[in-house]
Design a protein around this motif. Structure first.
Motif, PDB file in Angstrom:
ATOM      1  N   VAL A   1       0.860  -1.185   0.000  1.00 37.18           N
ATOM      2  CA  VAL A   1       0.000   0.000   0.000  1.00 37.18           C
ATOM      3  C   VAL A   1       0.896   1.235   0.000  1.00 37.18           C
ATOM      4  CG1 VAL A   1      -1.846   1.253   1.174  1.00 37.18           C
ATOM      5  CG2 VAL A   1      -1.771  -1.260   1.270  1.00 37.18           C
TER       6      VAL A   1
ATOM      7  N   ALA B   1       2.365  -0.104   4.091  1.00 40.58           N
ATOM      8  CA  ALA B   1       2.010  -1.435   4.584  1.00 40.58           C
ATOM      9  C   ALA B   1       2.299  -2.463   3.495  1.00 40.58           C
ATOM     10  CB  ALA B   1       0.544  -1.498   4.997  1.00 40.58           C
ATOM     11  N   ARG B   2       2.567  -3.704   3.939  1.00 42.08           N
ATOM     12  CA  ARG B   2       2.792  -4.808   2.999  1.00 42.08           C
ATOM     13  C   ARG B   2       1.948  -5.988   3.471  1.00 42.08           C
ATOM     14  NH1 ARG B   2       7.885  -4.815   2.825  1.00 42.08           N
ATOM     15  NH2 ARG B   2       8.387  -4.347   0.649  1.00 42.08           N
ATOM     16  N   HIS B   3       1.179  -6.584   2.551  1.00 40.81           N
ATOM     17  CA  HIS B   3       0.285  -7.692   2.885  1.00 40.81           C
ATOM     18  C   HIS B   3       0.606  -8.890   2.000  1.00 40.81           C
ATOM     19  CE1 HIS B   3      -2.461  -5.001   5.173  1.00 40.81           C
ATOM     20  NE2 HIS B   3      -2.065  -4.107   4.277  1.00 40.81           N
TER      21      HIS B   3
ATOM     22  N   LEU C   1      -7.834 -11.236  -0.305  1.00 39.46           N
ATOM     23  CA  LEU C   1      -7.617 -10.033   0.486  1.00 39.46           C
ATOM     24  C   LEU C   1      -8.685  -9.029   0.076  1.00 39.46           C
ATOM     25  CD1 LEU C   1      -3.759  -9.317   0.398  1.00 39.46           C
ATOM     26  CD2 LEU C   1      -5.125  -9.869   2.411  1.00 39.46           C
TER      27      LEU C   1
ATOM     28  N   VAL D   1     -10.420  -5.295   0.209  1.00 35.07           N
ATOM     29  CA  VAL D   1      -9.963  -3.915   0.376  1.00 35.07           C
ATOM     30  C   VAL D   1     -11.190  -3.007   0.403  1.00 35.07           C
ATOM     31  CG1 VAL D   1      -8.543  -2.060  -0.577  1.00 35.07           C
ATOM     32  CG2 VAL D   1      -7.851  -4.454  -0.885  1.00 35.07           C
TER      33      VAL D   1
ATOM     34  N   ASP E   1      -9.764  -6.674   5.069  1.00 35.30           N
ATOM     35  CA  ASP E   1      -8.381  -7.060   5.372  1.00 35.30           C
ATOM     36  C   ASP E   1      -7.446  -5.858   5.256  1.00 35.30           C
ATOM     37  OD1 ASP E   1      -8.839  -9.960   5.652  1.00 35.30           O
ATOM     38  OD2 ASP E   1      -9.336  -9.842   3.507  1.00 35.30           O
ATOM     39  N   ILE E   2      -7.701  -5.017   4.251  1.00 36.41           N
ATOM     40  CA  ILE E   2      -6.931  -3.793   4.065  1.00 36.41           C
ATOM     41  C   ILE E   2      -7.914  -2.635   4.132  1.00 36.41           C
ATOM     42  CG2 ILE E   2      -5.405  -2.495   2.530  1.00 36.41           C
ATOM     43  CD1 ILE E   2      -4.567  -5.144   1.291  1.00 36.41           C
TER      44      ILE E   2
ATOM     45  N   LEU F   1      -1.922   0.417  -4.885  1.00 36.96           N
ATOM     46  CA  LEU F   1      -1.627  -0.931  -4.403  1.00 36.96           C
ATOM     47  C   LEU F   1      -0.729  -1.596  -5.434  1.00 36.96           C
ATOM     48  CD1 LEU F   1      -5.269  -1.946  -3.358  1.00 36.96           C
ATOM     49  CD2 LEU F   1      -3.557  -0.724  -1.996  1.00 36.96           C
TER      50      LEU F   1
END
Length: 399
Positions: free
Chosen positions: A58, A66-68, A75, A77, A84-85, A143
């Protein structure tokens, strides 16, 4: 459609065909097109090397925040706290999109959002593959899909901390804005994701003379940043021997003698250096490989201020010359780095100085925020994500 539901996926974000398939592998629909089933099987995970995984990064205001990890479970959003985000943005729907692995590929799907999801500038109308280093824009956020090993992530985090320390140090050397008096200043400084080599400063040389300058070291990284810091400290401390700092050409010649590129890891830099006389209202200036500064005065065309001369460190014993300009009351001087105008748009086209200049000289009700306003206008023209280079904008107003 609910998150995680099976659906066909086109490799083009412009497609609108969405026919569900059974099974977890590639198949052809009745028209002979290749589609993907989104309910991937466990074997899909094997297609990703154990030490190399997909992550969604992100990016907010040019910075990764942030890293997912992307896996077989979607995921989600959105603006809702159950996602989750979570993106706190009025342009983002409560449930905006989902991202998941399908047959080893990352697939992004807009879930009927109000304002849309844009894959590299194109609005999604069907699920689409998001390739490594590809990005989607959601409201004001970007993203980005990254493929990294855990070891790479750890190294990147360590480097990020080091770069942040270096950025903070560079920014601590920049002078505070001057909000009152016969000369007022405003500036905006935003480094690219890699630390770069921009630096600038200004201040009184004596009761009559006021100097301002902007330095741009070629390249990126800590080396370029530290080189710019060294140059900045030399100028701030007036540490050039036998140099009259009221003489711009002499300053550039002395800098060139002190910083030959063969003695400084092949680093060179451009600089614009000017000295204003409060008594005569004359601005004396010289440039070394730098694009013009621009002087704006009421009722007159913008005046480009530039002199010929090579970059500092590139040529032994070059000739630098001074030029002068009269500064009328209420004039405004704009100095900036090339990162402010060499911009790549969402369509891949690169803009230049001609498209940047109309952003200058605009009457601004809050002059203390003009430099940031110009930067925001530049960002709106650029592709999502960080700018390609450092962006420095320095504005001087003369009463």
């Amino acid at each position: 459609m609910n998150p995680g539901q099976s659906k066909s996926v086109e490799n083009s974000p412009g497609s609108t065909d969405r026919e569900p398939l059974s099974g977890g592998s590639r198949a052809a629909d009745h028209a002979g097109r290749t589609v993907l089933a989104t309910h991937a099987t466990v074997t899909d995970a094997v297609t990703l090397r154990e030490d190399l995984k997909s992550y969604l990064v992100v990016i907010e205001q040019d910075e990764p925040v942030a890293r997912h990890s992307i896996g077989l479970e979607p995921l989600t959003v959105g603006r809702d706290s159950a996602r989750d985000i979570v993106l706190a943005d009025a342009q983002v729907s409560r449930l905006h999109l989902q991202i998941l692995l399908v047959n080893g590929e990352v697939v992004v799907e807009d879930l009927g959002s109000s304002n849309g999801t844009f894959l590299e500038g194109r609005r999604l109308t069907a699920p689409a593959v998001l390739p490594p280093e590809g990005w989607v824009q959601v409201g004001a956020r970007v993203l980005k899909h990254e493929r990294r090993s855990q070891r790479e992530i750890e190294r990147e985090e360590e480097l990020r901390r080091d770069l942040e320390k270096a950025r903070s140090y560079v920014q601590s050397l920049l002078p505070p804005p001057i909000g009152s008096g016969s000369i007022r200043t405003d500036w905006f400084f935003r480094p690219s994701t890699q630390l770069g080599g921009d630096a600038f400063s200004y201040g009184a040389l004596d009761e009559e003379h006021f100097a301002a300058y902007l330095v741009d070291v070629a390249g990126h990284g800590v080396g370029a940043a530290m080189h710019s810091v060294t140059v900045l400290n030399v100028l701030r401390q007036r540490a050039l021997p036998k140099t009259d700092f009221r003489d711009p050409a002499q300053v550039l010649s002395s800098l060139n003698t002190m910083f030959p590129m063969e003695s400084h890891d092949e680093l060179y830099f451009t600089i614009w250096y000017g000295v204003y006389s409060r008594l005569t209202r004359r601005l004396s200036f010289a440039a070394a490989g730098h694009h013009p500064g621009f002087l704006f005065a009421r009722g007159a065309e913008p005046l480009p201020l530039r002199t010929p001369g090579p970059m500092i460190g590139a040529v032994p014993q070059p000739l630098y010359v001074n030029a002068d300009a009269q500064v009328p009351p209420d004039a405004v001087l704009y100095l900036f780095s090339d990162g402010a105008f060499e911009i790549t748009g969402a369509d891949g086209r690169q803009s230049g100085l001609d498209e940047f200049l109309p952003l200058l000289g605009v009457d601004d009700p809050d002059a203390t925020q003009e430099a940031e306003r110009i930067y925001r206008a530049v960002r709106r023209r650029a592709r999502p994500g960080p700018l390609d280079d450092d962006c420095s904008i320095l504005i001087l107003r003369f009463d």
